[in-house]
Design a protein around this motif. Sequence first.
Motif, PDB file in Angstrom:
ATOM      1  N   GLY A 134       0.812  -1.204   0.000  1.00  0.00           N
ATOM      2  CA  GLY A 134       0.000   0.000   0.000  1.00  0.00           C
ATOM      3  C   GLY A 134       0.847   1.256   0.000  1.00  0.00           C
ATOM      4  N   TRP A 135       1.904   1.256   0.794  1.00  0.00           N
ATOM      5  CA  TRP A 135       2.820   2.402   0.864  1.00  0.00           C
ATOM      6  C   TRP A 135       3.461   2.654  -0.490  1.00  0.00           C
ATOM      7  N   CYS A 137       2.378   1.571  -3.515  1.00  0.00           N
ATOM      8  CA  CYS A 137       1.374   1.940  -4.519  1.00  0.00           C
ATOM      9  C   CYS A 137       0.994   3.409  -4.393  1.00  0.00           C
ATOM     10  N   GLU A 138       0.817   3.860  -3.169  1.00  0.00           N
ATOM     11  CA  GLU A 138       0.459   5.271  -2.959  1.00  0.00           C
ATOM     12  C   GLU A 138       1.615   6.184  -3.347  1.00  0.00           C
ATOM     13  N   ARG A 139       2.808   5.802  -2.979  1.00  0.00           N
ATOM     14  CA  ARG A 139       3.971   6.646  -3.255  1.00  0.00           C
ATOM     15  C   ARG A 139       4.162   6.867  -4.752  1.00  0.00           C
ATOM     16  N   GLY A 141       1.805   5.984  -7.191  1.00  0.00           N
ATOM     17  CA  GLY A 141       0.571   6.127  -7.945  1.00  0.00           C
ATOM     18  C   GLY A 141       0.336   4.991  -8.918  1.00  0.00           C
ATOM     19  N   ARG A 143      -0.774   0.575  -9.567  1.00  0.00           N
ATOM     20  CA  ARG A 143      -1.679  -0.489  -9.158  1.00  0.00           C
ATOM     21  C   ARG A 143      -0.931  -1.637  -8.480  1.00  0.00           C
ATOM     22  N   SER A 199       0.913  -1.936   5.677  1.00  0.00           N
ATOM     23  CA  SER A 199       0.338  -0.637   5.369  1.00  0.00           C
ATOM     24  C   SER A 199      -1.040  -0.870   4.756  1.00  0.00           C
ATOM     25  N   PRO A 202      -4.409  -1.720  -0.718  1.00  0.00           N
ATOM     26  CA  PRO A 202      -5.236  -1.028  -1.714  1.00  0.00           C
ATOM     27  C   PRO A 202      -6.598  -1.693  -1.875  1.00  0.00           C
TER      28      PRO A 202
END
Length: 380
Positions: A134-135, A137-139, A141, A143, A199, A202
């Motif tokens: 999750g960390w 993927c967010e960092r 942007g 999938r 984390s 997603p």
Amino acid sequence: MEDEVRAPTGSAPAAGADPAPRNGSAPDISLTDTEPTSHRGLTYPWGRRAPEQGELIEIVQGVDWARLPVPGSLKHINVWVLDDGDGVALVDTGLNLPVAREAWEALFAGPLAGRVVTRIICTHFHPDHIGLAGWLCERFGVRLWMTRGEWLFARMLTLDVRDAPPPEASAAQRAAGWSEERIASEQAKGWGRFASAVSPVPISIVRMKDEDVIPIGDRRWRVVTGNGHSPEHACLVDDAGGVMIAGDQVLPRITSNVSLSLSEPEGDPLGDWLDSIEKFKALDPGLLVLPSHGEPFTGLHARLDVLVKGHHGRLDALVKRLAEPKRAVDCFPILFGRAIDDRVYGLATGEAMAHLRHLEVTGRAVREVRDGVFWYRAAA
């Protein structure tokens, strides 16, 4: 087999299992290993060499190896960096711990500086594999790519946080032969430690399915799924290039944990595991295997043969001792070549129940229930 200990993270928490590593135990490792296998028919092209923090080692063109720290005796998880056109795809992520994030930061400031991350791929849902998905993927942007079964388990476990274990957990522990004092002690620990090891997972994925072919850079990776250790574990096989990213499905020096899970108490995870081994024996025996723990190796079929032999040996030893009915906890001395203390009691329970359940499913043992306790005896 060389072996270590873990806090269980199987298809879902086993009876008494803690799905997040703690107390120095290591994820993913079986307690049932009984014979050395690390050099029988296996070759290690890199020997004991492994990447230092912030270092990448090229395995083959377009496939690099990095290593992240994991607490306890396991010490590390291998992650893989794949050339993906103008960027890189990352396979597996490490635990949601500061030391793992620092290791990624060293890579991003070093050999991956200026590289675009295109996607995050996770072989399965265990915290050392999905913990920082999750960390990441967010960092960046991007999938998350996973099989549906693994992603659903991760989502379920992160959402299942409560003050005390559910009644089904205590019932499963009682069925395995736990004392009321031990059950009460486990209840006091709460429920849902998985969420603290990852984390935020997603809420959407790009789904990977068995036999999908995924182009990544100049390589085409075929998804080959297995189960028993987890519900829909994904390996990536480049048939043309002769490389397999194996996750925990095939490990060179240790054996993956197989536990009866609370989510499927009438399942047969050991049967699933043995079936998966047969499935993987259809692969090219000359593949270079990239495992999540240990070093890259060749000798896939030799390793699979030893895994089968080890489990069948434990099953045969168990049947011989079931002339008198036994509970799962009574089987620890038969199955495990070590003392079972509080740190691994839940793991030992899950593995013992998996072996007993397989004997029941295959008609070699019979289960009797007395006051909520499962007693197993050899079939007549």
